[in-house]
Design a protein around this motif. Structure first.
Motif, PDB file in Angstrom:
ATOM      1  N   VAL A  94       0.861  -1.200   0.000  1.00 16.31           N
ATOM      2  CA  VAL A  94       0.000   0.000   0.000  1.00 16.31           C
ATOM      3  C   VAL A  94       0.891   1.242   0.000  1.00 16.31           C
ATOM      4  O   VAL A  94       2.010   1.210   0.509  1.00 16.31           O
ATOM      5  N   PRO A  95       0.363   2.337  -0.548  1.00 11.89           N
ATOM      6  CA  PRO A  95       1.104   3.600  -0.442  1.00 11.89           C
ATOM      7  C   PRO A  95       0.835   4.221   0.925  1.00 11.89           C
ATOM      8  O   PRO A  95      -0.052   3.753   1.646  1.00 11.89           O
ATOM      9  N   SER A  96       1.606   5.219   1.288  1.00 14.49           N
ATOM     10  CA  SER A  96       1.249   5.965   2.510  1.00 14.49           C
ATOM     11  C   SER A  96       0.883   7.378   2.092  1.00 14.49           C
ATOM     12  O   SER A  96       1.412   7.889   1.108  1.00 14.49           O
ATOM     13  N   PRO A  97      -0.037   8.012   2.825  1.00 13.85           N
ATOM     14  CA  PRO A  97      -0.384   9.397   2.486  1.00 13.85           C
ATOM     15  C   PRO A  97       0.873  10.262   2.558  1.00 13.85           C
ATOM     16  O   PRO A  97       1.703  10.068   3.450  1.00 13.85           O
ATOM     17  N   LEU A 107      -0.919   5.756  13.411  1.00 16.89           N
ATOM     18  CA  LEU A 107      -1.768   4.790  12.713  1.00 16.89           C
ATOM     19  C   LEU A 107      -1.310   4.595  11.262  1.00 16.89           C
ATOM     20  O   LEU A 107      -1.234   3.456  10.767  1.00 16.89           O
ATOM     21  N   GLN A 108      -0.967   5.717  10.591  1.00 14.65           N
ATOM     22  CA  GLN A 108      -0.492   5.617   9.204  1.00 14.65           C
ATOM     23  C   GLN A 108       0.823   4.839   9.143  1.00 14.65           C
ATOM     24  O   GLN A 108       1.040   4.017   8.265  1.00 14.65           O
ATOM     25  N   TRP A 109       1.721   5.150  10.097  1.00 14.71           N
ATOM     26  CA  TRP A 109       3.017   4.437  10.169  1.00 14.71           C
ATOM     27  C   TRP A 109       2.785   2.942  10.350  1.00 14.71           C
ATOM     28  O   TRP A 109       3.322   2.099   9.622  1.00 14.71           O
ATOM     29  N   GLN A 110       1.920   2.604  11.329  1.00 11.10           N
ATOM     30  CA  GLN A 110       1.682   1.183  11.622  1.00 11.10           C
ATOM     31  C   GLN A 110       1.059   0.468  10.440  1.00 11.10           C
ATOM     32  O   GLN A 110       1.418  -0.665  10.119  1.00 11.10           O
ATOM     33  N   ARG A 111       0.141   1.129   9.759  1.00  8.78           N
ATOM     34  CA  ARG A 111      -0.573   0.510   8.635  1.00  8.78           C
ATOM     35  C   ARG A 111       0.396   0.156   7.504  1.00  8.78           C
ATOM     36  O   ARG A 111       0.389  -0.962   6.986  1.00  8.78           O
ATOM     37  N   ASN A 118       5.760  -6.120   7.516  1.00  9.87           N
ATOM     38  CA  ASN A 118       5.321  -7.283   8.299  1.00  9.87           C
ATOM     39  C   ASN A 118       4.593  -8.281   7.402  1.00  9.87           C
ATOM     40  O   ASN A 118       4.726  -9.497   7.570  1.00  9.87           O
ATOM     41  N   GLY A 119       3.844  -7.761   6.417  1.00  4.92           N
ATOM     42  CA  GLY A 119       3.104  -8.643   5.505  1.00  4.92           C
ATOM     43  C   GLY A 119       4.043  -9.582   4.758  1.00  4.92           C
ATOM     44  O   GLY A 119       3.746 -10.765   4.590  1.00  4.92           O
TER      45      GLY A 119
END
Ligand SMILES: NC(=O)c1ccc[n+]([C@@H]2O[C@H](COP(=O)([O-])OP(=O)(O)OC[C@H]3O[C@@H](n4cnc5c(N)ncnc54)[C@H](O)[C@@H]3O)[C@@H](O)[C@H]2O)c1
Length: 252
Positions: A94-97, A107-111, A118-119
């Protein structure tokens, strides 16, 4: 047309669109049995139908790579369907904002770390026993030009992709003794649904075309062909490489 992967069993994550779908299609066209895995079930089933219509021997499984037990179920589904696992392509991301550091939330960092880094660890951890059991030979992770370069406003994404390069190199040392070569591709800007919002507008495409020394944005198929090379016997002495597929961007 070469058919280097006749009857090989290949798992591709993030296969519902973009680079993952191109990887799955390329393997299927060279005779592999391909399990497509993705979180987005609607897009995943559409992708599976598409490849089947093209003559591919494919199946699909819904997975959220942030969940380790989901990744274990994904691998069990591959073995149940095709009786083996020969090659694994860990591509979901996924990209990050994009935002100044102070505005980036926990939350953005963890996602972004959960999916992109981790995935891949979850997938590899679940895949290795099945690869060993089958005599599997290759894992190819999708890193990024941001595995080498940094862009302002993208700390989480850049850190996650630097992590993918590190995970690829270190695990390559751990797994080569089992005959499993771990490598990664590092795409530059590639035209996929992930980049679509940024390509909108008059200047969008021109910006990305100009950013790569080759003078244009890349195609998902151009990444897929490098993944197939890394998975093939032609890359039999390539271990722990992070192969730039970026039109020269990492040189700038
Ligand atoms: N497009 C680019 O310019 C570019 C550049 C460098 C690296 N990459 C990397 O390439 C990979 C593929 O990206 P893409 O451009 O094809 O993007 P995309 O958005 O088209 O495809 C990513 C796929 O991953 C899936 N996914 C996201 N989170 C998931 C999760 N938790 N579990 C399972 N599936 C999940 C999505 O549903 C989607 O189908 C990513 O790792 C991305 O970071 C892309």
């Amino acid at each position: 047309m070469k058919r280097r992967f006749e009857n090989k069993v290949v798992l591709v994550t993030g296969a519902a669109g973009g680079i993952g779908l191109a990887i799955a299609r390329a393997f299927a066209s060279e005779g592999a049995k391909v399990m497509l895995a993705d979180r987005d079930s609607a897009k995943l089933h559409a992708a599976e139908q598409l490849l089947r219509q093209e003559g591919g021997d494919v199946a699909s499984v819904v997975v959220d790579v942030t969940d380790y037990s989901d990744c274990q179920k994904m691998v069990a589904a591959v073995v149940q369907r095709f009786n083996a696992l020969d090659i694994a392509c860990n591509n979901a991301g996924v990209p990050s904002p994009i935002a100044p550091f102070e505005e980036q939330s926990l939350l953005q960092w963890q996602r972004v770390m959960d999916v992109n880094l981790n995935g891949i660890f979850h997938c590899m951890k679940a895949q290795v026993p099945a690869l060993r059991e089958s005599g599997g030979t290759a894992i190819i992770n999708t890193a990024s030009v941001t595995s080498h370069l940094a862009f302002a406003g993208m700390a989480g994404y850049v850190a996650s992709k630097h992590g993918v390069a590190g995970l690829t190199k270190a695990s390559a040392l751990d797994l080569i003794g089992y005959g499993i070569r771990v490598n990664a591709v590092a795409p530059g800007f590639i035209e996929t649904p992930m980049l679509a919002p940024a390509l909108e507008g008059e200047d969008g495409r021109a910006f990305f075309d100009a950013r790569a020394p080759i003078g244009r944005i890349g195609r998902a198929e151009e990444v897929a062909s490098c993944v197939l090379f890394l998975a093939s016997a032609e890359a039999s002495y390539v271990v722990g490489a992070v192969l730039n597929v970026d039109g020269g961007m990492a040189l700038t």
